[in-house]
Design an enzyme around this catalytic site. Structure first.
Site, mmCIF file in Angstrom:
data_model
loop_
_atom_site.group_PDB
_atom_site.id
_atom_site.type_symbol
_atom_site.label_atom_id
_atom_site.label_comp_id
_atom_site.label_asym_id
_atom_site.label_seq_id
_atom_site.Cartn_x
_atom_site.Cartn_y
_atom_site.Cartn_z
ATOM 1 N N LYS A 190 6.084 17.992 2.828
ATOM 2 C CA LYS A 190 7.269 17.945 1.859
ATOM 3 C C LYS A 190 7.065 17.028 0.624
ATOM 4 C CE LYS A 190 11.013 16.159 0.420
ATOM 5 N NZ LYS A 190 11.054 15.843 -0.719
ATOM 6 N N GLU A 262 3.175 4.060 3.530
ATOM 7 C CA GLU A 262 2.347 3.630 2.497
ATOM 8 C C GLU A 262 3.312 3.352 1.353
ATOM 9 O OE1 GLU A 262 -0.767 2.757 2.099
ATOM 10 O OE2 GLU A 262 -1.318 3.506 3.964
ATOM 11 N N CYS A 298 1.034 2.549 -7.147
ATOM 12 C CA CYS A 298 1.387 1.664 -6.438
ATOM 13 C C CYS A 298 0.469 0.692 -6.433
ATOM 14 C CB CYS A 298 1.502 2.224 -4.897
ATOM 15 S SG CYS A 298 -0.211 3.042 -4.411
ATOM 16 N N GLU A 399 9.509 -3.785 -8.342
ATOM 17 C CA GLU A 399 8.389 -2.658 -8.820
ATOM 18 C C GLU A 399 9.000 -1.840 -9.887
ATOM 19 O OE1 GLU A 399 7.631 0.697 -6.205
ATOM 20 O OE2 GLU A 399 5.211 0.312 -6.665
HETATM 21 P P1 NAD Z 1 10.629 8.027 -3.084
HETATM 22 O O1 NAD Z 1 10.585 7.210 -1.958
HETATM 23 O O2 NAD Z 1 11.888 8.108 -3.948
HETATM 24 O O3 NAD Z 1 10.346 9.620 -2.595
HETATM 25 C C1 NAD Z 1 8.991 9.832 -1.780
HETATM 26 C C2 NAD Z 1 9.220 11.062 -1.134
HETATM 27 O O4 NAD Z 1 10.219 10.834 -0.122
HETATM 28 C C3 NAD Z 1 9.779 12.316 -1.990
HETATM 29 O O5 NAD Z 1 9.401 13.539 -1.205
HETATM 30 C C4 NAD Z 1 11.375 12.255 -1.412
HETATM 31 O O6 NAD Z 1 11.958 13.549 -1.687
HETATM 32 C C5 NAD Z 1 11.333 11.788 -0.162
HETATM 33 N N1 NAD Z 1 12.599 11.327 0.357
HETATM 34 C C6 NAD Z 1 13.456 10.351 -0.183
HETATM 35 N N2 NAD Z 1 14.263 10.338 0.787
HETATM 36 C C7 NAD Z 1 14.185 10.553 1.856
HETATM 37 C C8 NAD Z 1 14.721 10.427 3.272
HETATM 38 N N3 NAD Z 1 15.845 9.736 3.324
HETATM 39 N N4 NAD Z 1 13.901 10.845 4.197
HETATM 40 C C9 NAD Z 1 12.805 11.605 4.214
HETATM 41 N N5 NAD Z 1 12.399 11.757 2.612
HETATM 42 C C10 NAD Z 1 12.943 11.173 1.780
HETATM 43 O O7 NAD Z 1 9.377 7.520 -3.938
HETATM 44 P P2 NAD Z 1 8.843 8.143 -5.413
HETATM 45 O O8 NAD Z 1 9.850 7.683 -6.300
HETATM 46 O O9 NAD Z 1 8.618 9.471 -5.307
HETATM 47 O O10 NAD Z 1 7.361 7.497 -5.607
HETATM 48 C C11 NAD Z 1 7.412 5.966 -6.035
HETATM 49 C C12 NAD Z 1 7.076 5.146 -4.982
HETATM 50 O O11 NAD Z 1 5.962 5.593 -4.121
HETATM 51 C C13 NAD Z 1 6.590 3.678 -5.503
HETATM 52 O O12 NAD Z 1 7.321 2.797 -4.718
HETATM 53 C C14 NAD Z 1 5.094 3.675 -5.411
HETATM 54 O O13 NAD Z 1 4.682 2.393 -5.063
HETATM 55 C C15 NAD Z 1 5.020 4.317 -3.811
HETATM 56 N N6 NAD Z 1 3.653 4.881 -3.749
HETATM 57 C C16 NAD Z 1 3.002 4.134 -2.650
HETATM 58 C C17 NAD Z 1 1.589 4.597 -2.489
HETATM 59 C C18 NAD Z 1 0.689 3.795 -1.321
HETATM 60 O O14 NAD Z 1 -0.234 4.211 -1.279
HETATM 61 N N7 NAD Z 1 1.197 2.705 -1.074
HETATM 62 C C19 NAD Z 1 0.950 5.791 -3.356
HETATM 63 C C20 NAD Z 1 2.003 6.158 -4.161
HETATM 64 C C21 NAD Z 1 3.092 5.418 -4.519
#
Ligand code: NAD
Length: 496
Positions: A190, A262, A298, A399
């Site tokens: 997804k 993550e 991140c 963040e």
């Molecule tokens: P997000 O959590 O808003 O979304 C990530 C994914 O989760 C998307 O595909 C979204 O559609 C899905 N999602 C949202 N709500 C959901 C739910 N209730 N159930 C299942 N899926 C759901 O994150 P974002 O804004 O896309 O990305 C930014 C974040 O990702 C930042 O906090 C960043 O630090 C983190 N990140 C972490 C790493 C790591 O390796 N630690 C790497 C990249 C990004």
């Protein structure tokens, strides 16, 4: 530049055609959402819709999980070498079109074109890496009295749900399939709702390289589509990369299944007075990831703790370096930093900049929309550096996930360490000093999962486990730990 001309337009039109007008991939067939609903994907450089993709929901997840479940027995029974051969073929196919995938990500996410070409290659290389590790999926024998044998096997879970964020669409969309597949699982992917295009186009390579149902790709919003995947009873393992907030929601929704999370970071860079200021300034700017993802990473070192005695020189060097970053349209090769991912995210980043000002921090660079007529319509936040940030300010604690670096000064090491560790996050830290004892002592003391001593975020090697302490997550990636996390232990006790 007008997208109607040139390579960007060609790529967009080819991808649209080859996905049968942006369909999802289930069982190697192109399908629309069962409901017929679609959602927009927007190019943030022009703030213009460039595609409409399926807004998948629970019905689509049901079909995708069914296909993955049906494909699982045959896929898991293959010798790991055979699965590795599939993954290597996929890696080769992606590498051959890295420029095309890089361009599609550039216009869908706003990340610079050449950085995204590199991301496509990174995604491919993870398939080669995990293919090479496959024979490490081995169990052990346990001492028994005579007349018996006790041994373990590491078996796959079945269907894995893989949910990814927006910041590295093709690298994550392609690369994060690899360990799950090599371990013998089948996958429902997804992608992020903001950047679905490269994942859909990846469907073309999946059809060419994998048997039906082994990889399925469903687009849709987070709570409804992602939530249905998380809650599905036949999905025994969820691997999530994204925000802490969504990580919490997933933990609540998942029920009893194996999760890896993550999550976000607010990563400290600690600078001692004995360092080469030009070198550490270059590391601070590189590690902020202005030029790969507009700071939307991140691992960005968004909290810089610099010793008071060298702060002025450090700030001058950082400002001089950030002045040289070429902010521009993401489809151009010369561009080093593009727009943030959406208008909504732009507003969010701007609200943090405003909060920083309100709380008394001083903007020494940027702080508004990036200049230039060509960038006027897009979501371009200028490269922003804050001085006089104090521990506890909103911009120091939360963040921001944008091109905003906060600089704090320190004099007393114990107080500095307390402030460094006083964070809900614990992903990475970077320590700069020429004293090896100080570097290693601090590496032990910082509460996080990944530490550089005299390095920066660009220095990450495959095989080195990446993941967080505290709210930054559960699990480790890019390493043997990740591969094994897609298996479960079975013990077998035999009496002769
Ligand atoms: P997000 O959590 O808003 O979304 C990530 C994914 O989760 C998307 O595909 C979204 O559609 C899905 N999602 C949202 N709500 C959901 C739910 N209730 N159930 C299942 N899926 C759901 O994150 P974002 O804004 O896309 O990305 C930014 C974040 O990702 C930042 O906090 C960043 O630090 C983190 N990140 C972490 C790493 C790591 O390796 N630690 C790497 C990249 C990004």
């Amino acid at each position: 530049m007008n997208l109607a001309d040139g390579f960007a337009a060609q790529v967009l039109s080819r991808a649209r055609e080859e996905t049968q007008d942006w369909k999802m991939l289930i069982n190697n067939e192109w399908v629309a959402a069962r409901s017929g609903a679609t959602m927009a994907s927007v190019n943030p450089a022009y703030d213009e819709e460039i595609a409409r993709v399926p807004a998948g929901g629970a019905e689509d997840i049901e079909l995708a999980v069914r296909a993955a479940k049906a494909a699982f027995p045959a896929w898991s029974r293959l010798h790991v070498d055979e699965r590795a051969a599939y993954c290597k073929r996929f890696a080769q196919a992606l590498r051959a079109e890295a420029r095309e995938f890089g361009m599609l990500d550039a216009i869908d996410s706003g990340n610079p074109f050449l950085a995204m070409v590199d991301d496509a290659k990174k995604g491919a290389s993870l398939h080669d890496f995990f293919a090479g590790l496959g024979m490490e999926i081995k169990g052990e024998t346990i001492p028994t009295p005579g007349g018996g044998l006790d041994y373990t096997r590491l078996q796959p879970f079945g269907v894995v749900g893989r949910i990814i964020p927006f910041n590295h669409p093709i690298s994550f969309g392609a690369g994060k399939l690899a360990p799950a597949l090599i371990a013998g699982n089948t996958v429902v992917l997804k992608p992020a709702d903001q950047t679905p295009l490269s994942a859909l186009w990846l469907g073309k390579l999946v059809r060419e390289c994998f048997p039906p149902g082994v990889v399925n790709i469903v687009t849709g919003d987070g709570p409804e589509c992602g939530g249905a995947l998380v809650a599905h009873k036949d999905v025994r393992r969820i691997a999530f990369t994204g925000s802490v907030e969504t990580g919490r929601a997933i933990t609540r929704q998942a029920g009893i299944k194996t999760l890896s999370l993550e999550l976000g970071g607010k990563n400290p860079l600690v600078i001692y007075p004995d360092v080469d200021i030009e070198k550490v300034a270059a590391a601070a700017v590189a590690g902020m990831n202005f030029t790969r993802s507009q700071g939307q990473s991140c691992g960005s070192n968004s909290r810089v703790f610099v010793h008071a005695s060298i702060k002025k020189d450090f700030m001058d060097a950082v400002v001089a370096l950030t002045d040289r970053i070429a902010v521009g349209l993401p489809e151009l090769e010369a561009t080093q930093m593009g727009p943030v991912v959406t208008r909504r995210h732009y507003e969010r980043v701007m609200s943090y900049i405003e909060a920083g000002r309100q709380e008394g921090a001083r903007v020494v660079r940027g702080g508004g929309h990036a200049p230039g007529e060509a960038l006027r319509k897009g979501c371009f936040v200028d490269v922003t550096v804050f001085d006089q940030v104090r521990h506890g300010m909103k911009i120091e604690q939360e963040e921001i996930f944008g091109p905003v670096m906060s600089v704090l000064e320190w004099t007393d090491e114990a107080t500095m360490l307390e402030e460094v560790n006083d964070s809900e996050y614990g992903l990475c830290a970077n320590i700069w000093t020429n004293d090896i004892s100080t570097g290693l002592r601090m590496a032990d003391a910082v509460e996080c999962g990944y530490v550089w001593v005299n390095g920066h975020g660009g220095k990450r090697y495959k095989g080195a486990p990446f993941g967080g302490f505290k709210n930054s997550g559960i699990g480790r990636e890019h390493s043997l730990e990740e591969l094994l996390s897609y298996t479960q232990v079975k013990n077998i006790n035999v009496t002769f």
